[in-house]
Design an enzyme around this catalytic site. Structure first.
Site, PDB file in Angstrom:
ATOM      1  N   ASP A   1      44.312   0.567  42.273  1.00 32.01           N
ATOM      2  CA  ASP A   1      45.469   0.358  41.416  1.00 32.01           C
ATOM      3  C   ASP A   1      46.040  -1.051  41.536  1.00 32.01           C
ATOM      4  O   ASP A   1      46.991  -1.404  40.845  1.00 32.01           O
ATOM      5  CB  ASP A   1      46.583   1.359  41.772  1.00 32.01           C
ATOM      6  CG  ASP A   1      46.176   2.789  41.449  1.00 32.01           C
ATOM      7  OD1 ASP A   1      45.331   2.958  40.551  1.00 32.01           O
ATOM      8  OD2 ASP A   1      46.694   3.715  42.099  1.00 32.01           O
ATOM      9  N   ASN A   2      45.487  -1.863  42.421  1.00 34.82           N
ATOM     10  CA  ASN A   2      46.002  -3.215  42.638  1.00 34.82           C
ATOM     11  C   ASN A   2      45.270  -4.234  41.785  1.00 34.82           C
ATOM     12  O   ASN A   2      44.053  -4.173  41.630  1.00 34.82           O
ATOM     13  CB  ASN A   2      45.865  -3.606  44.117  1.00 34.82           C
ATOM     14  CG  ASN A   2      46.715  -2.732  45.004  1.00 34.82           C
ATOM     15  OD1 ASN A   2      47.914  -2.611  44.790  1.00 34.82           O
ATOM     16  ND2 ASN A   2      46.096  -2.118  46.000  1.00 34.82           N
TER      17      ASN A   2
ATOM     18  N   GLN B   1      48.558  10.419  34.006  1.00 29.82           N
ATOM     19  CA  GLN B   1      48.684   9.294  34.929  1.00 29.82           C
ATOM     20  C   GLN B   1      47.345   8.892  35.524  1.00 29.82           C
ATOM     21  O   GLN B   1      47.066   7.700  35.732  1.00 29.82           O
ATOM     22  CB  GLN B   1      49.677   9.637  36.044  1.00 29.82           C
ATOM     23  CG  GLN B   1      50.041   8.478  36.973  1.00 29.82           C
ATOM     24  CD  GLN B   1      50.815   7.376  36.286  1.00 29.82           C
ATOM     25  OE1 GLN B   1      51.584   7.643  35.368  1.00 29.82           O
ATOM     26  NE2 GLN B   1      50.588   6.136  36.706  1.00 29.82           N
TER      27      GLN B   1
ATOM     28  N   ASP C   1      50.343  -6.636  24.672  1.00 31.34           N
ATOM     29  CA  ASP C   1      49.493  -7.415  23.762  1.00 31.34           C
ATOM     30  C   ASP C   1      48.768  -6.486  22.790  1.00 31.34           C
ATOM     31  O   ASP C   1      48.638  -6.785  21.599  1.00 31.34           O
ATOM     32  CB  ASP C   1      48.451  -8.216  24.546  1.00 31.34           C
ATOM     33  CG  ASP C   1      49.075  -9.210  25.507  1.00 31.34           C
ATOM     34  OD1 ASP C   1      50.258  -9.563  25.321  1.00 31.34           O
ATOM     35  OD2 ASP C   1      48.380  -9.636  26.454  1.00 31.34           O
TER      36      ASP C   1
END
Length: 362
Positions: free
Chosen positions: A146-147, A306, A317
């Protein structure tokens, strides 16, 4: 019977191969996606800490960038906020190719060549100002679970020159052919004069000029430039954080996002033939849009589990790209929002601002 809620464009609503429907100019960078476990440099764990590094020294950035490319399998993508949106708009439209035209600045180097190739693959009609003072802007995205850590060097992205590119006869003809214009607020830090030339052209010819607040610091530290452009803005985009900062800097004295949208809509406008439309996204919460006067509508976003969310960085964007893809075809504003939600929902399921071969939007 309900009146259609849309912004009239040209008499023809069907894109033709010879017609440039959408034009944008902004910062552009070559994005490098790297799914490396970790990368150690200067006592920092990239990919494991969510760090963001922006270099002022090209040599420092090049050392790290070259090492990442050598050590890991990387993917290259044409990037920068506006270029991402234009890529998404073209992807949503599909056919004909090169409906969307993009101007930006790159260096005369290998990464510039890769960027041109990637834009071509995305079927975007990109015209870059190529110069030798700075190398092509790059941004390495190191992803671990998740980083996501970013190593950025804007370099040539900050070197766009109106007189060296936008003013050229062959380039200005492309601007004149366009019906819709989109510029991110980031470009206010580079070439206000370029933005004003495009914005005034749009206003004088009753075309659509759209702008994104882009980031809180734009409203804070480039307030004068932003408000010089604002009278020409037909559609204003932003998220809830950017809207809150804009409200504070403008002295709106409200934190209510609907009220902020109404006040932004009511700001002075040169072209009275078109009402200003304000569109603020709120992440997983509904997107709000003004509809003239005191009317504000909220549109729920598409639901997503999730566990299916991979990367939210390009969501804003993507939303703009989806919105513009319908706007250039003279679709109702509600449909534009739905397209924006669809595009964002697709992008957050993938790493970086990437997408499948074809959209499935109806």
């Amino acid at each position: 019977m309900h009146a259609r809620k849309h912004l009239p464009l040209s008499p023809s609503t069907v894109p033709s191969p010879s017609l440039t429907l959408s034009f944008s100019v902004c910062l552009c960078v070559l994005s490098v996606g790297d799914k490396a476990p970790i990368y150690r440099e200067q006592n920092m764990l990239l990919g494991a800490t969510g760090a963001i590094m922006v270099f002022s020294s090209v040599s420092e950035e090049n050392i790290m960038f070259d090492e990442i490319v050598k050590k890991f399998k990387v993917e290259y993508h044409a990037g920068g906020a506006t270029q991402n949106s234009i890529k998404i708009a073209q992807w949503m439209i599909q056919d004909p190719h090169k409906v969307c035209t993009f101007f930006g600045c790159i260096g005369e180097d290998k990464f510039g060549e890769i960027l041109k190739q990637k834009s071509e693959e995305a079927h975007v009609d990109a015209y870059y100002y190529e110069q030798t003072e700075e190398p092509t802007g790059t941004c390495a995205a190191c992803i671990t679970g998740d980083n996501r850590s970013l190593v950025a060097n804007l370099a040539a992205a900050n070197c766009y020159k109106k007189d060296k590119h936008l003013d050229l006869k062959e380039n200005w003809k492309l601007v004149e052919k366009a019906k819709v214009y989109y510029i991110a607020g980031f470009f206010l830090t580079v070439s206000l004069e370029s933005i004003l030339k495009v914005a005034k052209h749009a206003s004088e010819n009753n075309k659509l000029f759209t702008l994104n607040l882009s980031a809180p610091f734009i409203s804070q530290f480039f307030k004068d430039a932003l408000m010089e452009v604002m009278p020409y803005v037909d559609v204003l985009f932003g998220n809830e954080t950017e809207a809150a900062t804009f409200s504070k800097e403008q002295g709106f004295q409200t934190e209510d996002i609907e009220e902020i949208a109404k006040k932004a809509e009511a700001l002075p406008k040169v072209n009275k033939k078109r009402p200003r439309i304000v569109v603020f996204t709120q992440g997983k919460d509904g997107t709000i849009m003004t509809k003239g006067g005191d009317k504000v509508e909220t549109f729920p976003v598409l639901k997503i589990d999730q566990k299916d969310i991979v990367d939210t960085n390009g969501a804003g964007d993507a939303f703009v790209g989806g919105f513009l893809s319908e706007l250039v075809q003279d679709k109702e504003l509600e449909q534009c929002v739905k397209a924006g939600h669809y595009a964002a929902n697709i992008i957050i399921r993938r790493a970086g601002c990437t997408f499948p071969e074809k959209p499935d939007f109806h």
